[in-house]
Design a protein around this motif. Structure first.
Motif, short mmCIF file in Angstrom:
data_model
loop_
_atom_site.label_atom_id
_atom_site.label_comp_id
_atom_site.label_asym_id
_atom_site.label_seq_id
_atom_site.Cartn_x
_atom_site.Cartn_y
_atom_site.Cartn_z
N ILE A 702 0.81 -1.20 0.00
CA ILE A 702 0.00 0.00 0.00
C ILE A 702 0.85 1.26 0.00
N ASN A 703 2.04 1.20 0.59
CA ASN A 703 2.90 2.39 0.64
C ASN A 703 3.37 2.79 -0.76
N ASN A 704 3.54 1.83 -1.63
CA ASN A 704 3.93 2.15 -3.00
C ASN A 704 2.76 2.78 -3.76
N LEU A 705 1.54 2.42 -3.41
CA LEU A 705 0.39 3.09 -4.00
C LEU A 705 0.27 4.51 -3.48
N TYR A 706 0.55 4.69 -2.18
CA TYR A 706 0.52 6.05 -1.62
C TYR A 706 1.51 6.95 -2.36
N ALA A 707 2.65 6.37 -2.72
CA ALA A 707 3.68 7.17 -3.40
C ALA A 707 3.20 7.70 -4.74
N LEU A 708 2.26 6.99 -5.37
CA LEU A 708 1.74 7.46 -6.65
C LEU A 708 0.99 8.77 -6.52
N THR A 709 0.42 9.02 -5.34
CA THR A 709 -0.41 10.21 -5.15
C THR A 709 0.31 11.34 -4.46
N ALA A 710 1.57 11.13 -4.09
CA ALA A 710 2.28 12.11 -3.27
C ALA A 710 2.39 13.46 -3.97
N ALA A 711 2.67 13.46 -5.26
CA ALA A 711 2.87 14.71 -5.99
C ALA A 711 1.56 15.46 -6.20
N THR A 712 0.48 14.72 -6.44
CA THR A 712 -0.83 15.35 -6.66
C THR A 712 -1.86 14.67 -5.76
N PRO A 713 -1.83 14.95 -4.45
CA PRO A 713 -2.64 14.19 -3.49
C PRO A 713 -4.15 14.33 -3.69
N ASN A 714 -4.61 15.38 -4.37
CA ASN A 714 -6.05 15.56 -4.54
C ASN A 714 -6.56 15.10 -5.89
N LEU A 715 -5.65 14.76 -6.81
CA LEU A 715 -6.07 14.39 -8.15
C LEU A 715 -6.94 13.13 -8.11
N GLY A 716 -8.14 13.26 -8.60
CA GLY A 716 -9.06 12.12 -8.62
C GLY A 716 -9.86 11.95 -7.34
N SER A 717 -9.62 12.77 -6.32
CA SER A 717 -10.33 12.59 -5.05
C SER A 717 -11.75 13.15 -5.14
N GLU A 718 -12.70 12.38 -4.65
CA GLU A 718 -14.10 12.79 -4.66
C GLU A 718 -14.33 13.93 -3.69
N VAL A 719 -15.11 14.92 -4.09
CA VAL A 719 -15.44 16.07 -3.25
C VAL A 719 -16.93 16.05 -2.96
N ASN A 720 -17.30 16.04 -1.68
CA ASN A 720 -18.69 16.12 -1.25
C ASN A 720 -18.95 17.50 -0.66
N LEU A 721 -20.02 18.14 -1.08
CA LEU A 721 -20.42 19.45 -0.56
C LEU A 721 -21.87 19.39 -0.12
N ILE A 722 -22.18 20.06 0.99
CA ILE A 722 -23.53 20.06 1.53
C ILE A 722 -24.10 21.47 1.44
N ASN A 723 -25.35 21.56 1.09
CA ASN A 723 -26.02 22.85 1.00
C ASN A 723 -25.91 23.59 2.32
N ASN A 724 -25.51 24.86 2.25
CA ASN A 724 -25.33 25.65 3.47
C ASN A 724 -26.64 25.84 4.24
N ASP A 725 -27.76 25.80 3.53
CA ASP A 725 -29.06 26.02 4.15
C ASP A 725 -29.78 24.69 4.34
N LEU A 726 -29.12 23.76 5.02
CA LEU A 726 -29.70 22.43 5.22
C LEU A 726 -30.78 22.49 6.29
N GLU A 727 -31.89 21.81 6.04
CA GLU A 727 -32.99 21.81 6.99
C GLU A 727 -33.22 20.42 7.56
N THR A 728 -34.09 20.34 8.56
CA THR A 728 -34.33 19.10 9.30
C THR A 728 -35.45 18.31 8.64
N PRO A 729 -35.27 17.00 8.43
CA PRO A 729 -36.36 16.19 7.89
C PRO A 729 -37.56 16.19 8.84
N TYR A 730 -38.75 16.12 8.27
CA TYR A 730 -39.95 16.13 9.10
C TYR A 730 -41.07 15.39 8.38
N SER A 731 -42.14 15.15 9.11
CA SER A 731 -43.33 14.54 8.50
C SER A 731 -44.57 15.25 9.02
#
Length: 1004
Positions: A702-731
Motif C-alpha cells: 500500500i505504501n507504494n500506492l501512496y507514493a503514486l499520489t504524493a505529488a498530486t494528493p487531490n487528483l481524482g479525489s471525490e469532493v462532497n459538498l452540503i447545501n449551506n441552508d440544510l434543513e431538518t427532515p420532518y413529517s
C-alpha cells in the motif's frame, strides 16, 4: 435552487428562553417518564377520596374528587387496588394499567360495563383477576403489545421489537445478513424512535432509527427486562421528539416485594432446519446453530421501599452462508481449481452479551428514585457468502452500547414531575477480517468497465469507527389542578459528541479480468495481473476523525382537555433546536473552493445550481431554527361509555439529519479515493497518460500506492459538498378513525379502523455535481435526452467527482389500518389479534432499495420527478396471532401474509430511445409475495414449591414457504422486451427456511 414549501415559524428567542427557564423552575420530579406512565381518571362521587396501590410494590397515590372527577397520573404499568372512600364508607376494586395508558374508570356506585373490575379483597386475588382497562379515548394511532404476547407468541430472535408488526402499519424486517430493523408506513427505519422508560434511544450517526441497529443481528435491549410496550404509528403527542415515523414506548421491569427469577435456554442446531435456498442450489448444508440463554432476578432490599432487578441475555449464532458466483450468467467450468475451492458453504458467527440492572427506591408516597443501566456488547462477521464474498473478505463488526438513567420522581395532590439525568456511549466499529490487498475476480469486462464480480478474495474495504457519547437532562411536569384539563410541559437539554471516522477502502482493491489471465496462461491467483486498482490514501496532516459536539434543546406544552364526557381534545406544541458545530463551523478547504469557483463547467449560464450555496466560510451556515411542531387531536365518545369512539388528528414531527451523511463533506477530503489503471493485453492504456501505469507486483504494498499520489494528493479525489441552508427532515401526519368495543360470546372484542396519511419531506439526497463544458447535465450533443450521458468524465480540475447534498427526498403514504383483538385474560384464557394494512406508498426517488437509499445520480436533482411506488412496502399486509391455554399447555401461532413488494425496474422498452429510458417500479407476479406461519407450544410444571419448570418448542415457517427477492428488473430495450423480465435470477430470500427451536427454563 432549493424549493421551500413548508410553513415557516420564526420563534421569538427571548420568549423561548423565558419559557425554558420557567419550565426548569417548575421542575420537581414524578413517576415514570410521561410517555410510559399510566394515568387513571374518571367520574367519582363528590367529596370522595381515591387511593390506588400497586399490589406488587406497595406504591400508593391518593387524589380527592374535584367537581365530581379524579385524575391520578404517574402510575407505573401494573396491577392496582383502587379504594374509594365516601362518607366513611370504603369500596375497592382492582384494575391493570398498561404502559403510557390514559384509562377512564368511573367510580360511582355502579361502574359501567365497559370498565370491568376485579375482586380486590386480597392481593393474591387482585393479582389473578384484575382486568386490563382498554384505552379508547386517545387521539393517537396506537396499539399495545402485552407481556402475555411477548411471553407466548412464537419468536426466533428475542428482539422485543419483533412483536411490533402485530400493529397495523408496522413492518419488522430481518435482512439476508440477519440484521433486523423496524419501520412504519412508507418511511425507512431511520424515522422511528424507541423510548425506554421515557428516554429516547435515537441514533444520531447511523441508520436504523435507534442506536446499535444499523446492520446488527443483535437485540437493542434484553427482552427479559421489557415489561410491555406501546406502538404509536402516527399523531403522537408533543412529548415525543426526534422522530418522523413510528414511536415505540416501552417500560422496563422492576423488583417487587417478592423475590422472583427466571432462566431460559434456547437452542436450534442445523439438523433442526431445512436447507436455505443457496444450500439447496449447491447441495451442501452448513453446520450452523442458534443459541440464546439468559436469566433475570429481582426482589426487595427493603420491603415496600427499595427493590432491585437484574438481567442478562446472550446470543450466539453460527449463521449459514454459501459463497457463490456474483452473477448467474457464468459457466463455473471456466474457473481454475484454485478459485473453485473458495465456492461452497461458510459460516458467519455472531455473539452478543446484553445486561440490564435497576434499583428502585420508594422514598415515601410522593417520591420515587430509579437508577438503571444497560450494557450491550457484540461481535459479528458480516459480508460473507450468499454472493461472491469469501470469509476472508468479510467485515468484523464490533457494536457496543452503555446507557445509564437516573430518575427522580415527585408527585403532589394535583401535579407530578419526572426528571431524568442520562448518559450514553455507543460505538460501532467494523474492520476488515483480513489486512491484505483485496482481489476481485471479474468477467464479461469491456475496456473500462468493472464487469460482473465472480468472487472476492483477500482484504475487504470496510474500516469505520462511529458513535455518540453524551449526557442529557429532561424534565416533564404534569398539572391536573384545572378542571377537565391535564397540562403537560417539558424541557430537554442534551450535550452529545458524535463522530464518524472511516477509511474506505482500507485495503487496496485490485480488479482482475478472469478471461484475460487464463488466456495468457496464468492459473494461480498469485500470478494474476490486475487491470485496475482502487485505494484510499490519507492526506498528510488532515484529521480523519470527524466529530461534532452537538447541543440539543427541546420544549413542549400539551393540554388534554376533557370538554365533556363525550369530547376530548389533545392540543400540543413542540419546539426543537440543535447546534451541530461539525457542520455549521466547517470551512471548505481553500484549494477546493478556488477550484470550484474557477471551474467553467459549473459557472456558466446553463448550470442549474449556484456553487456558492455549497461553499462554507464557517459563518454562512446556521442551525435550522424553524422546527415548530403543532400536534392536534380529538376523540368523541358517542355514548359516553368508551364503547364507540371516533378519533383523529393532525400534527408535524421533526427528525434528524444523520451525521454519517454530514461527515462525508470532511471525510472524503481527508481520505480521498483513487483509481489507477494498468496497461494489460485486454485493457490497454497509455502509460504516463492520466492514471495509466505499468503493472508492478510492488503495488501490492500500500505504501507504494501512496507514493503514486504524493505529488498530486487531490487528483481524482471525490469532493462532497452540503447545501449551506440544510434543513431538518420532518413529517406531517393526518388520521381519522373509529374504535369499538363489542361483546361477543361474553367477551369484549376491541376493533379499530383508521385512515392515515403521512407526508415526509426534506430527506437528504446526494446528487452528481459534475456538468458538461456548456453547463448541462445531459450531453448537449444529444438534444432531448432525459436518460444517461451524465458528465462523469468531467471532474473538478485537480480533483475528482463532485457530489452535492441537499434536502429533497419526499414520501407520501396513505394507509387503511384495521385491527381486531380479543385480549387474553385469566378468566378467558385465549387471545386473538389481527392487523391488516393497505398501503399506497410513493416517493420521489429511484433506486431506493428498501427505501433507505440517499444517492440519486440519474437526474440532476429530484425537482419535478414523479412520485413512484415505494419499494419494500407491500400494498397489502396481514398479521394474525392466537394464544390458547388448556390443561397447563399454552399454544400460540402467528401468520404473516404480504402481497409482493415492488422492485425498482429500468424501462427502455417503452421509451422512444435509449436516451429516454426511465425508472418504473414493478411488482413480481403472484398474489402472495411473502408468507410465514409460526407455531409454539409451552408446558409449565408446578413442582409444589415456588419453582416452576417450563419446556417450549417453536416451529418457524411451518410450511417452509420461501419468499424470493432476486428478480430480473430490466424491462427490455427499445421495442425489444426482456423475456426474463421479473423472473428469478438469484438465491436471495426474505426469510429463513423451516426451523425448530427448543427452549428450557424455570421460574421462581
Amino acid at each position: 435552487m432549493k424549493q421551500h414549501n413548508r410553513t415557516t415559524f420564526r420563534p421569538n428567542r427571548k420568549l423561548l428562553s423565558c419559557a425554558l427557564a420557567s419550565c426548569l423552575a417548575m421542575a420537581a420530579p414524578q413517576v415514570m417518564a410521561q410517555s410510559t406512565s399510566a394515568t387513571l381518571r374518571g367520574a367519582v362521587t363528590a367529596d370522595s377520596t381515591v387511593t390506588v396501590t400497586n399490589v406488587d410494590t406497595g406504591l400508593t397515590r391518593t387524589a380527592k374528587a374535584a367537581n365530581g372527577n379524579y385524575n391520578i397520573g404517574g402510575l407505573p404499568p401494573g396491577t392496582y387496588r383502587i379504594e374509594v372512600n365516601t362518607g366513611g364508607q370504603t369500596s375497592s376494586r382492582a384494575v391493570t394499567l398498561a404502559v403510557g395508558q390514559t384509562a377512564t374508570l368511573n367510580l360511582q356506585e355502579a361502574p359501567p360495563v365497559s370498565a370491568p373490575t376485579g375482586d380486590a379483597t386480597t392481593l393474591d386475588t387482585v393479582r389473578v383477576t384484575a382486568p386490563m382497562l382498554v384505552e379508547t379515548k386517545t387521539s393517537e394511532v396506537a396499539t399495545y403489545v402485552s407481556q402475555k404476547q411477548i411471553d407466548a407468541l412464537p419468536q426466533a430472535s428475542r428482539n422485543f421489537l419483533a412483536f411490533a408488526d402485530t400493529v397495523p402499519g408496522m413492518i419488522f424486517e430481518q435482512g439476508a445478513d440477519g440484521s433486523t430493523k423496524l419501520r412504519g408506513g412508507g418511511q425507512n427505519s431511520n424515522g422511528i424512535n424507541v423510548f425506554i422508560d421515557g428516554v429516547g434511544q435515537k441514533n444520531y450517526v447511523l441508520k436504523g432509527g435507534i442506536s446499535g441497529q444499523d446492520s446488527s443481528s443483535g437485540n437493542p435491549f434484553p427482552q427479559l427486562a421489557i415489561g410491555e410496550y406501546k406502538v404509536i404509528t402516527s399523531n403522537y403527542k408533543a412529548e415525543y421528539d426526534q422522530i418522523s415515523s413510528a414511536a415505540v414506548t416501552a417500560v422496563t421491569k422492576s423488583g417487587t416485594n417478592e423475590f422472583s427469577g427466571s432462566f431460559f435456554w434456547d437452542y436450534a442446531p442445523s439438523d433442526w432446519r431445512k436447507p436455505t435456498v443457496a444450500e439447496e442450489a449447491t447441495g451442501q448444508k452448513v453446520r450452523s446453530k442458534e443459541e440464546q440463554y439468559g436469566a433475570a432476578f429481582g426482589g426487595p432490599i427493603i420491603q415496600d421501599k427499595l427493590f432491585f432487578f437484574v438481567t442478562y441475555e446472550a446470543k450466539e449464532i453460527n449463521r449459514p452462508r454459501t459463497v457463490g458466483f456474483g452473477t448467474s450468467a457464468f459457466d463455473p467450468a471456466y474457473l481454475t481449481p484454485e478459485l473453485l475451492s473458495y465456492i461452497g458453504p461458510a459460516i458467519a458467527p455472531f455473539k452478543q452479551d446484553n445486561f440490564f440492572g435497576k434499583l428502585t427506591w420508594q422514598l415515601g408516597d410522593n417520591h420515587l428514585i430509579d437508577l438503571s443501566a444497560k450494557y450491550r456488547e457484540e461481535e459479528e462477521i458480516t459480508g460473507v457468502g450468499d454472493g461472491p464474498n469469501t470469509p476472508e473478505y468479510g467485515s468484523a463488526k464490533s457494536n457496543e452500547s452503555t446507557r445509564v438513567d437516573l430518575r427522580w420522581q415527585w408527585t403532589g395532590e394535583d401535579w407530578l414531575n419526572d426528571m431524568h439525568l442520562t448518559s450514553e456511549d455507543d460505538a460501532w466499529s467494523p474492520r476488515p477480517v483480513t489486512i491484505a490487498p483485496g482481489r476481485s475476480i471479474r468477467s464479461t469486462l469491456t475496456n473500462m468497465n468493472d464487469g460482473n464480480t465472480l468472487i472476492n478474495l483477500g482484504g475487504g474495504a470496510d474500516y469505520q469507527d462511529k458513535g455518540q457519547k453524551g449526557i442529557s437532562f429532561q424534565n416533564d411536569f404534569t398539572f391536573t389542578g384545572f378542571n377537565a384539563h391535564t397540562l403537560k410541559m417539558g424541557v430537554k437539554f442534551k450535550r452529545v459528541e458524535i463522530n464518524a471516522f472511516e477509511q474506505q477502502p482500507y485495503n487496496a482493491q485490485f480488479r482482475y479480468d478472469l478471461a484475460e489471465n487464463i488466456d495468457d496462461g496464468r492459473t494461480a491467483i498469485d500470478d494474476f495481473i490486475p487491470w485496475r486498482v482502487e485505494f484510499g490514501a490519507p492526506i498528510g496532516g488532515a484529521n480523519r476523525d470527524i466529530t461534532s459536539k452537538n447541543k440539543q434543546y427541546g420544549i413542549y406544552l400539551q393540554d388534554d382537555w376533557e370538554v365533556n364526557n363525550h369530547l376530548t381534545l389533545n392540543l400540543g406544541l413542540r419546539y426543537d433546536y440543535e447546534k451541530t458545530p461539525g457542520f455549521e463551523n466547517y470551512v471548505t478547504p481553500a484549494g477546493i473552493a478556488s477550484a470550484l469557483r474557477g471551474w467553467s463547467n459549473i459557472n456558466g449560464p446553463n448550470v442549474d445550481y449556484d456553487i456558492e450555496n455549497y461553499i462554507s466560510n464557517g459563518r454562512n451556515r446556521k442551525a435550522d431554527s424553524n422546527n415548530w411542531a403543532p400536534r392536534l387531536g380529538f376523540s368523541y365518545d358517542i355514548g359516553g361509555d368508551q364503547r364507540h369512539v371516533i378519533f383523529g388528528g393532525a400534527g408535524r414531527s421533526y427528525d434528524r439529519n444523520l451525521f454519517d451523511y454530514l461527515a462525508l463533506e470532511q471525510s472524503k477530503s481527508t481520505f480521498p479515493r483513487y483509481n489507477y489503471f494498468f496497461n494489460t493485453t485486454d485493457h490497454p492504456c497509455t502509460v504516463g497518460a492520466g492514471t495509466c501505469i505499468a503493472w508492478n507486483p510492488a503495488y501490492y504494498d500500500i505504501n507504494n500506492l501512496y507514493a503514486l499520489t504524493a505529488a498530486t494528493p487531490n487528483l481524482g479525489s471525490e469532493v462532497n459538498l452540503i447545501n449551506n441552508d440544510l434543513e431538518t427532515p420532518y413529517s406531517d401526519q393526518f388520521s381519522i378513525g373509529m374504535r369499538n368495543v363489542f361483546t361477543v360470546w361474553g367477551n369484549d372484542w376491541n376493533t379499530s379502523a383508521t385512515i392515515a396519511h403521512v407526508r415526509s419531506k426534506d430527506g437528504i439526497v446526494f446528487t452528481l455535481g459534475n456538468r458538461w463544458p456548456d453547463g448541462s447535465f445531459r450531453n448537449p450533443a444529444v438534444p432531448g435526452a432525459t436518460w444517461g450521458s451524465q458528465p462523469w468524465g468531467f471532474p473538478i480540475p485537480g480533483y475528482g467527482t463532485l457530489i452535492r447534498a441537499d434536502n429533497g427526498i419526499e414520501t407520501k403514504t396513505s394507509q387503511l389500518l384495521l385491527s381486531v383483538e380479543k385480549p387474553y385474560t385469566q378468566s378467558s384464557p385465549w387471545g386473538f389479534t389481527m392487523a391488516y394494512t393497505f398501503s399506497d406508498a410513493k416517493e420521489n426517488r429511484s433506486n431506493a432499495v428498501n427505501s433507505d437509499e440517499h444517492y440519486s445520480f440519474d437526474y440532476p436533482n429530484l425537482a419535478g420527478l414523479p412520485f413512484l411506488r415505494s419499494v419494500g412496502v407491500p400494498q397489502h399486509r396481514l398479521v394474525a396471532t392466537g394464544i390458547y391455554e388448556v390443561g397447563g399447555i399454552t399454544f400460540s401461532s402467528k401468520l404473516t401474509l404480504e402481497s409482493p413488494r415492488p422492485k425498482d425496474a429500468t424501462d427502455c422498452f417503452n421509451a422512444s430511445s435509449f436516451d429516454n429510458c426511465f425508472f418504473s417500479p414493478a411488482t413480481p407476479r403472484g398474489t402472495i409475495g411473502y408468507k410465514s406461519f409460526d407455531l409454539a407450544m409451552q408446558k409449565v410444571w408446578d413442582t409444589g414449591t415456588d419453582l416452576r419448570v417450563r419446556a417450549r418448542v417453536d416451529m418457524f415457517n411451518v410450511f417452509n414457504w420461501q419468499t424470493y427477492t432476486d428478480f430480473d428488473t430490466w424491462r427490455g430495450g427499445v421495442g425489444s422486451p426482456n423475456p426474463n423480465y421479473l423472473n428469478r435470477n438469484g438465491v436471495g430470500s426474505m426469510w429463513s427456511p423451516r426451523m425448530v427451536k427448543l427452549s428450557l427454563g424455570f421460574d421462581w
